[in-house]
Every structure is written in C-alpha cells, then in structure tokens.
Enzyme design. Structure first.
Site, mmCIF file in Angstrom:
data_model
loop_
_atom_site.group_PDB
_atom_site.id
_atom_site.type_symbol
_atom_site.label_atom_id
_atom_site.label_comp_id
_atom_site.label_asym_id
_atom_site.label_seq_id
_atom_site.Cartn_x
_atom_site.Cartn_y
_atom_site.Cartn_z
ATOM 1 N N SER A 97 0.708 -0.804 0.510
ATOM 2 C CA SER A 97 0.536 0.059 -0.052
ATOM 3 C C SER A 97 0.950 0.846 0.033
ATOM 4 O O SER A 97 2.030 0.895 0.548
ATOM 5 C CB SER A 97 -1.112 0.167 1.431
ATOM 6 O OG SER A 97 -1.348 1.014 1.044
ATOM 7 N N THR A 152 -3.183 4.355 0.990
ATOM 8 C CA THR A 152 -3.864 3.458 2.188
ATOM 9 C C THR A 152 -2.992 3.619 3.753
ATOM 10 O O THR A 152 -3.629 3.811 4.323
ATOM 11 C CB THR A 152 -4.524 1.936 1.872
ATOM 12 O OG1 THR A 152 -5.140 2.433 -0.053
ATOM 13 C CG2 THR A 152 -5.515 1.532 3.434
ATOM 14 N N ARG A 167 -6.757 -3.922 5.105
ATOM 15 C CA ARG A 167 -6.598 -4.208 3.690
ATOM 16 C C ARG A 167 -6.316 -5.549 3.272
ATOM 17 O O ARG A 167 -4.790 -5.745 3.939
ATOM 18 C CB ARG A 167 -4.959 -3.184 3.238
ATOM 19 C CG ARG A 167 -4.786 -3.008 2.223
ATOM 20 C CD ARG A 167 -3.929 -1.942 1.780
ATOM 21 N NE ARG A 167 -3.334 -2.014 0.127
ATOM 22 C CZ ARG A 167 -3.613 -1.170 -0.854
ATOM 23 N NH1 ARG A 167 -5.403 -0.688 -0.706
ATOM 24 N NH2 ARG A 167 -3.632 -1.639 -2.062
ATOM 25 N N HIS A 192 -14.298 -1.750 -1.982
ATOM 26 C CA HIS A 192 -13.102 0.125 -1.865
ATOM 27 C C HIS A 192 -13.597 1.010 -1.583
ATOM 28 O O HIS A 192 -13.252 1.946 -2.018
ATOM 29 C CB HIS A 192 -12.068 -0.108 -2.820
ATOM 30 C CG HIS A 192 -10.524 0.241 -2.756
ATOM 31 N ND1 HIS A 192 -10.544 1.240 -1.324
ATOM 32 C CD2 HIS A 192 -10.360 0.842 -3.656
ATOM 33 C CE1 HIS A 192 -9.571 1.226 -1.342
ATOM 34 N NE2 HIS A 192 -8.955 1.033 -2.396
ATOM 35 N N GLN A 201 -12.409 4.019 -1.365
ATOM 36 C CA GLN A 201 -11.701 4.634 -2.213
ATOM 37 C C GLN A 201 -13.102 6.005 -2.997
ATOM 38 O O GLN A 201 -12.926 6.872 -3.594
ATOM 39 C CB GLN A 201 -11.148 3.500 -3.257
ATOM 40 C CG GLN A 201 -10.681 4.608 -4.663
ATOM 41 C CD GLN A 201 -9.683 5.107 -4.895
ATOM 42 O OE1 GLN A 201 -8.264 5.276 -3.877
ATOM 43 N NE2 GLN A 201 -9.421 6.966 -5.842
ATOM 44 N N ASN A 253 -13.625 -3.977 -7.763
ATOM 45 C CA ASN A 253 -14.195 -3.685 -6.282
ATOM 46 C C ASN A 253 -14.243 -2.478 -6.562
ATOM 47 O O ASN A 253 -15.032 -1.558 -5.427
ATOM 48 C CB ASN A 253 -12.481 -4.159 -5.243
ATOM 49 C CG ASN A 253 -11.186 -3.489 -5.687
ATOM 50 O OD1 ASN A 253 -11.304 -3.145 -6.408
ATOM 51 N ND2 ASN A 253 -10.254 -3.948 -4.528
ATOM 52 N N ASP A 302 -8.991 2.086 -13.783
ATOM 53 C CA ASP A 302 -8.294 1.552 -13.196
ATOM 54 C C ASP A 302 -7.273 0.361 -13.326
ATOM 55 O O ASP A 302 -7.772 -0.085 -14.489
ATOM 56 C CB ASP A 302 -9.557 0.558 -11.799
ATOM 57 C CG ASP A 302 -8.413 -0.084 -10.749
ATOM 58 O OD1 ASP A 302 -7.133 0.731 -10.313
ATOM 59 O OD2 ASP A 302 -8.946 -0.193 -9.819
ATOM 60 N N CYS A 353 -7.341 5.494 -9.255
ATOM 61 C CA CYS A 353 -7.179 5.573 -7.887
ATOM 62 C C CYS A 353 -5.343 4.883 -7.835
ATOM 63 O O CYS A 353 -5.259 5.413 -6.541
ATOM 64 C CB CYS A 353 -7.887 4.858 -7.291
ATOM 65 S SG CYS A 353 -7.780 3.061 -7.276
ATOM 66 N N LEU A 354 -4.725 4.594 -8.766
ATOM 67 C CA LEU A 354 -3.674 4.126 -8.982
ATOM 68 C C LEU A 354 -3.540 3.281 -8.393
ATOM 69 O O LEU A 354 -3.569 2.893 -7.113
ATOM 70 C CB LEU A 354 -2.499 5.528 -8.076
ATOM 71 C CG LEU A 354 -3.293 7.622 -8.474
ATOM 72 C CD1 LEU A 354 -1.940 8.228 -8.059
ATOM 73 C CD2 LEU A 354 -2.187 7.463 -10.139
ATOM 74 N N ARG A 393 -8.180 10.877 -0.427
ATOM 75 C CA ARG A 393 -8.226 9.434 0.419
ATOM 76 C C ARG A 393 -7.642 10.237 1.805
ATOM 77 O O ARG A 393 -8.569 9.632 2.919
ATOM 78 C CB ARG A 393 -6.611 8.095 0.259
ATOM 79 C CG ARG A 393 -7.166 8.018 -1.054
ATOM 80 C CD ARG A 393 -8.438 6.961 -0.889
ATOM 81 N NE ARG A 393 -7.824 5.550 0.022
ATOM 82 C CZ ARG A 393 -8.016 4.591 0.292
ATOM 83 N NH1 ARG A 393 -6.936 4.427 -1.512
ATOM 84 N NH2 ARG A 393 -7.383 4.162 1.184
#
Length: 318
Positions: free
Chosen positions: A60, A63, A111, A138, A141, A169, A233, A273-274, A300
């Site tokens: 991550s 996050t 996560r 998710h 997000q 997701n 995504d 969202c990378l 985020r």
C-alpha cells in the site's frame, strides 16, 4: 461479538444520507487540515492514548499514508501490522488474531485479500472494522472519489460517470456511491467479464431511488460519450499476475486515450485510484489538465478522517 458495532464494509451497506454525510465530513476535515491552523482539542484528543490498528495483507501507498495521517489527526497512534509482522495466517488463526488485536485497539483498518476475511473480522472484532480494501469492495476510495468529483464540478447531480475497465472492487463501490450522489453511471467492461450481480441489483435499486441512470455495456466509446468523468483502474489486480497476458488481450481497446476523451463532455475529468499502468491510460490523458488523479489521491486522507469520525469516534453519520 461485534453485536451493536457498526463497521464500514461497503457503500452498499450505507443509506444515501449516511454516505452523503461521510463525503461532507471529509470535505469539512480537509478544510480544517489545509487551513494550516492548529486543530481543536475536540479533534486532536478524540483518540488520545488509543491505538489504530492497520491490518494489511497487501502492499500500500495511499492507504497506509492516509490511515496513519488520519489516526494522528485525531490524536491516535497508528500501528502497522503487515503480513510479515504478526502471526496471522502463520501460527495463529484469523479468529484468535482478531480477538487479541481488537481487545487492545480502538479500531482495525483492514487491507486484505478476500471479502470473507473482512466478514470474519466483523464477526469476531470487539471494535469497528474499516474495510481499506478487499477483493469485492473499496469504500474509502469511493468516498474520496465523490469528494474529488464534488470539488471539480461543484454539484454532482446530473453528471455522467464512465467507467472503462474491469468489474472490480473499485467500481463495485464507486457505482453505488455515484448513484447515491445523483450521478449517471455507465460501466464499460470487456465481453466475458460480468459485474457482480449483487452490485447490479443494488445499483438498480439506488437508481430508482435517486433517478440517476445505470447501465453496463461492452462498448467504451458508448460509455464515454458525453461523460463528465472518465475513470479506469488496473486491468491486472494484485494476485492476478499469472493471467496478465490473457487479461491484456481481453482489454484491447479499453485504454483511455484521446480517441475516447474526444467523445466526452467538454468539461471532462479523468480519474484513477493509482498505481497506473500505460495500458490503462496514456500519458497524454493521465498528465493532462483534465486529470484530477493527484487531487483524488490526496483526498484519501480526508476519507479516512471521515471514516474514523463516524465509525470509531461515533459521531452520527447523518
């Protein structure tokens, strides 16, 4: 054990007023945070002396940073528990770990890999579980994405969002979040890929409630026509690396590029969202003035703040 405890598992579990409240509170905390002024003791002491557990089975960037930042904002101490840091799945059962971790902490940001793991956490935890990503949902997000759209357009109702990519997701929560915000949703997925039928059922119900339309198509051009927001995504999610070549062939024609954006509304924005990969979106689009991916990434942090406030500090959602 978790009777009476409210967890954040998916956007589908929230009412429209509850979801709207989370977005509004995220915006509220962003304003405070960006002001540069000291926060009130009501905020900075809310989790003073308490641990915020971060149970992460996957790598991550956003996050982890956003969760740690949100915990510190409220005076809590974030504790990162990676897959190589604790006994979970090695010498200790999910049940035993959950009982122990929840007994010492104020909440658990999880996560993880499968949705069943989130369900187990919720079943056995004595503190709120915040789903920070699983293979089905998710929600954090989705909260930050709607905040980002709201900032870019001022008003969400009546906009059109086009999703070009996998039925994963991210779109499972984003579709419901957008519909709850009055945004029309057009999801373009390759042939042979189907959206989760449960999500489709919820989307249709929310669509009837809010009047925002919902459709699933196999045609990216149709989805992007007159779209205000284009989102994609990764085509190859974590755990699917062995299928990479097959999936890339399947997603031929789904790259977000100038050919697709020319079909969009004049005020179109691009979101992701990378991390991103070249096959998903061209540099021309990703780094364009129409791209709001970095604003989206920053948001985020404020989504995590809103989640802690609502589910851990337990300020009313709506």
């Amino acid at each position: 054990m978790s009777k009476g405890i409210k967890h954040l598992v998916s956007i589908s579990d929230l009412t429209t007023p509850e979801f709207t409240s989370l977005v509004n509170r995220a915006a509220h905390h962003k304003k405070i945070f960006k002001s540069g002024q000291p926060v009130s003791s009501e905020i900075s002491d809310a989790l003073k002396g308490k641990l915020v557990a971060m149970l992460f089975s996957k790598r991550s960037t956003r996050t982890r940073i956003s969760t740690e930042g949100a915990a510190v904002y409220f005076g809590g101490h974030p504790m990162f528990l990676g897959k190589d840091d604790i006994q979970l799945g090695v010498n200790e059962s999910f049940y035993d770990t959950t009982r122990i971790v929840s007994s010492m902490t104020s909440c658990i940001f999880a996560r993880v890999n499968s949705h069943s793991e989130i369900q187990q956490l919720c079943e056995h935890s004595s503190v709120p579980i915040i789903n920070s990503l699983c293979d089905t949902y998710h929600p954090l997000q989705a909260i930050c994405d709607i905040l980002t759209i709201k900032e870019a357009f001022g008003e969400t109702k009546g906009l059109k969002l086009a999703w070009v990519g996998d039925a994963n997701n991210v779109i499972n929560d984003l579709a419901i979040a957008a519909l709850r915000s009055g945004i029309h949703v057009s999801v373009a997925v390759p042939r042979g890929i189907e959206m989760n039928p449960t999500i489709v059922d919820v989307a249709k119900t929310v669509s009837q409630e809010t009047g925002a339309s919902f459709e699933v198509t196999n045609d990216p051009k149709s989805a992007c026509t007159d779209a205000n927001i284009i989102v994609t995504d990764t085509f190859v999610s974590m755990g699917e690396e062995a299928q990479k070549q097959i999936k890339l062939q399947q997603f031929s024609g789904f790259q977000v590029n100038s050919e697709l954006t020319k079909l969009a509304a004049p005020n179109w924005k691009f979101m992701h969202c990378l991390p991103r990969h070249q096959e998903e979106v061209t540099d021309e689009v990703f780094y364009s003035n129409n791209s709001i991916v970095f604003e989206e990434g920053e948001n985020r942090l404020y989504a995590a703040m809103a989640a802690i406030e609502a589910f851990v500090i337990k300020k009313e959602l709506a």
